[in-house]
Design a protein around this motif. Sequence first.
Motif, mmCIF file in Angstrom:
data_model
loop_
_atom_site.group_PDB
_atom_site.id
_atom_site.type_symbol
_atom_site.label_atom_id
_atom_site.label_comp_id
_atom_site.label_asym_id
_atom_site.label_seq_id
_atom_site.Cartn_x
_atom_site.Cartn_y
_atom_site.Cartn_z
ATOM 1 N N ALA A 111 33.515 59.259 28.457
ATOM 2 C CA ALA A 111 33.908 58.167 29.351
ATOM 3 C C ALA A 111 32.878 57.965 30.456
ATOM 4 O O ALA A 111 32.558 56.830 30.828
ATOM 5 N N SER A 112 32.346 59.067 31.003
ATOM 6 C CA SER A 112 31.329 58.948 32.048
ATOM 7 C C SER A 112 30.070 58.277 31.506
ATOM 8 O O SER A 112 29.432 57.477 32.198
ATOM 9 N N PHE A 113 29.728 58.587 30.262
ATOM 10 C CA PHE A 113 28.563 57.960 29.637
ATOM 11 C C PHE A 113 28.793 56.471 29.389
ATOM 12 O O PHE A 113 27.878 55.656 29.545
ATOM 13 N N LEU A 114 30.026 56.120 29.011
ATOM 14 C CA LEU A 114 30.332 54.740 28.669
ATOM 15 C C LEU A 114 30.735 53.885 29.866
ATOM 16 O O LEU A 114 30.862 52.671 29.722
ATOM 17 N N ARG A 115 30.952 54.493 31.028
ATOM 18 C CA ARG A 115 31.444 53.727 32.177
ATOM 19 C C ARG A 115 30.563 52.528 32.526
ATOM 20 O O ARG A 115 31.083 51.426 32.730
ATOM 21 N N PRO A 116 29.231 52.669 32.618
ATOM 22 C CA PRO A 116 28.423 51.479 32.932
ATOM 23 C C PRO A 116 28.589 50.361 31.910
ATOM 24 O O PRO A 116 28.639 49.181 32.276
ATOM 25 N N VAL A 117 28.686 50.731 30.623
ATOM 26 C CA VAL A 117 28.877 49.717 29.585
ATOM 27 C C VAL A 117 30.239 49.052 29.739
ATOM 28 O O VAL A 117 30.369 47.826 29.618
ATOM 29 N N PHE A 118 31.255 49.864 30.034
ATOM 30 C CA PHE A 118 32.600 49.322 30.240
ATOM 31 C C PHE A 118 32.635 48.357 31.418
ATOM 32 O O PHE A 118 33.174 47.254 31.321
ATOM 33 N N GLU A 119 32.038 48.748 32.532
ATOM 34 C CA GLU A 119 32.063 47.898 33.722
ATOM 35 C C GLU A 119 31.224 46.643 33.541
ATOM 36 O O GLU A 119 31.562 45.582 34.069
ATOM 37 N N LEU A 120 30.155 46.751 32.781
ATOM 38 C CA LEU A 120 29.293 45.589 32.575
ATOM 39 C C LEU A 120 29.895 44.605 31.588
ATOM 40 O O LEU A 120 29.826 43.385 31.793
ATOM 41 N N CYS A 121 30.520 45.101 30.540
ATOM 42 C CA CYS A 121 30.961 44.233 29.438
ATOM 43 C C CYS A 121 32.451 43.899 29.474
ATOM 44 O O CYS A 121 32.842 42.844 28.941
ATOM 45 N N PHE A 122 33.270 44.748 30.067
ATOM 46 C CA PHE A 122 34.710 44.560 29.935
ATOM 47 C C PHE A 122 35.444 44.358 31.261
ATOM 48 O O PHE A 122 36.597 43.949 31.246
ATOM 49 N N ARG A 123 34.814 44.637 32.390
ATOM 50 C CA ARG A 123 35.452 44.372 33.673
ATOM 51 C C ARG A 123 35.303 42.900 34.019
ATOM 52 O O ARG A 123 34.325 42.249 33.649
ATOM 53 N N ARG A 124 36.275 42.345 34.742
ATOM 54 C CA ARG A 124 36.241 40.948 35.150
ATOM 55 C C ARG A 124 36.479 40.845 36.650
ATOM 56 O O ARG A 124 37.224 41.650 37.231
ATOM 57 N N SER A 125 35.880 39.851 37.270
ATOM 58 C CA SER A 125 36.089 39.620 38.703
ATOM 59 C C SER A 125 37.497 39.073 38.919
ATOM 60 O O SER A 125 37.973 38.230 38.157
ATOM 61 N N GLN A 126 38.153 39.562 39.968
ATOM 62 C CA GLN A 126 39.497 39.073 40.260
ATOM 63 C C GLN A 126 39.420 37.811 41.109
ATOM 64 O O GLN A 126 38.502 37.634 41.908
ATOM 65 N N ILE A 127 40.395 36.947 40.914
ATOM 66 C CA ILE A 127 40.389 35.641 41.564
ATOM 67 C C ILE A 127 41.510 35.580 42.594
ATOM 68 O O ILE A 127 42.677 35.802 42.275
ATOM 69 N N CYS A 128 41.141 35.320 43.840
ATOM 70 C CA CYS A 128 42.123 35.021 44.888
ATOM 71 C C CYS A 128 42.257 33.511 44.997
ATOM 72 O O CYS A 128 41.265 32.786 44.902
ATOM 73 N N LEU A 129 43.472 33.045 45.247
ATOM 74 C CA LEU A 129 43.722 31.609 45.285
ATOM 75 C C LEU A 129 43.914 31.068 46.697
ATOM 76 O O LEU A 129 43.987 29.859 46.889
ATOM 77 N N GLY A 130 44.037 31.941 47.678
ATOM 78 C CA GLY A 130 44.201 31.463 49.042
ATOM 79 C C GLY A 130 45.618 31.081 49.398
ATOM 80 O O GLY A 130 45.871 30.597 50.501
ATOM 81 N N HIS A 131 46.551 31.269 48.494
ATOM 82 C CA HIS A 131 47.978 31.083 48.785
ATOM 83 C C HIS A 131 48.781 31.910 47.795
ATOM 84 O O HIS A 131 48.286 32.274 46.721
ATOM 85 N N ASN A 132 50.027 32.213 48.187
ATOM 86 C CA ASN A 132 50.855 33.148 47.417
ATOM 87 C C ASN A 132 50.096 34.453 47.211
ATOM 88 O O ASN A 132 50.116 35.054 46.136
#
Length: 505
Positions: free
Chosen positions: A268-289
């Motif tokens: 998992a430590s070896f694959l973490r950069p690949v996971f974060e680069l390919c499978f993580r997504r930026s979260q979206i705030c909408l400014g309400h609720n």
Amino acid sequence: MDAFWSWLWGTGWFWFATFWAALLVNGRAAFKLLLDWKGMLTTCRFVEHAYANLDTLPDEATLERHPAAPVFVHLVPAWEEPEIETTLRALLSSRYPHTKLHVLVATRDDEERTPNPTMEASTSELVRRFRETLPPWQQKMLRVISMPGQGRKAHQLNWALRPEVLEKVLDGQYNPSRVWMGLSDADSIPDPNAHRWIAADLLFGRENLAYQGVTLSLSNFDRLDVRGRVCAVQQSSIFIRVSIARLINERRRIALFAGLMERAPRLASFLRPVFELCFRRSQICLGHNQFVRLDVLQGVGGFPTSGATEDSTLGYALGARGVLMAAMPMLELVDMPETKEKMVRQNARWYKGVLDDVAFLRDVWRRRPTAYNFAQLSRHVGNKVVEWPIAALIYPALGFLGWHLAYRFSYHPAWFVLGIAFPSISLGLTVWVGGIVTQDLIESLTPHFPRPVSIARTTLKAKFFGIFRCQTYWLLATRGAWRVLLALARTGRFEAPKTDRVARV
């Protein structure tokens, strides 16, 4: 083999490369539409399950007695808002102990000095008049504060976040680790159970630090024309198929990777950069609720003021700090701009925020060059800065080109089938997902709206427009983006105006 190379060179590298580029773009478009479909299903199931279990949430009396129940300060930034009373009534009617819920309206002092002549009074004065009509226990829940000088929404919010203001509002309850800041626009109609749902989630042992609720641009649906209603449904679909679905799926992916970390930590430590680069997504705030714990919000410096849209920047800032937002299923209705020009203006402001966020993400990457921060920056530039302005042109053009080039390579059966199939599937899914499924799924949520709103298509014209003109909103969004780019090219600057709900004379 000789015949293959003879065919390849005889065709020409340009058409060969163009064929495969069109094939990849059309395949990606079809894949994204399938993901949108799945995202909407995920969000709608999440919402349906939450509303089916509302009776299991602790009641107000229990939350009043529970010492760990969070205290909420719900912020409402406002400037020239003639109908702000609707939002305040909805917030004050929340099913949460009134001693642990405070509503703080943040206005601007320059509006009081020069009120809009089309309004009965300034927003601050309207809030004060409304407050006088309330019973004493609700008067204690509602405060209004005016920010001196100039500034945008983020500046108003940060003015209200000052410790001296919050200490006075909270009256002895000021504890940043137990106080949660809620945020709604002045046109919002929030669900009365939103605070109760978050309190229950926290009391059940989930250590979330921020929440983003489901927002639908349907509050003024009855005042919109046919085109406006189509756009309102499409804008709402962005929130349920992208914003909330991404938060839900992001937690699932991280949970799966955490399981791998427990079973095989070295791998998992070896694959973490690949996971974060390919499978993580930026979260979206909408400014309400939207809800963030006060100490976390203070830790990122409050609401970012570096760009035109503080909400998207806040999502990136929280992600860079390792704060993972949780999806909150309670619905909030907001207004949709009621004219075509205001829709374009709204999207222009959002695109200006997209451009401003590039510098923010670049600085984050320079300070901490991790795979996740690089992924945030690169995806932001590719998917928003570049794709947003050209999507309405490039996808139809490459769809037509894909069909045309399929016949150029018709003597290669497999390529011919792919060349014909991908643009056809993409076009079919555009109509099916955008025009039919989106409407059906959002209609399925109407029983849970915080106030009755009918979005059913009752006329043949409405059905036709809703199905075959479902891309109208995206065309207006593209116009907004190009308005920003042209202004920057001509003058080097673009002022992002507020989507006003009153008209100056």
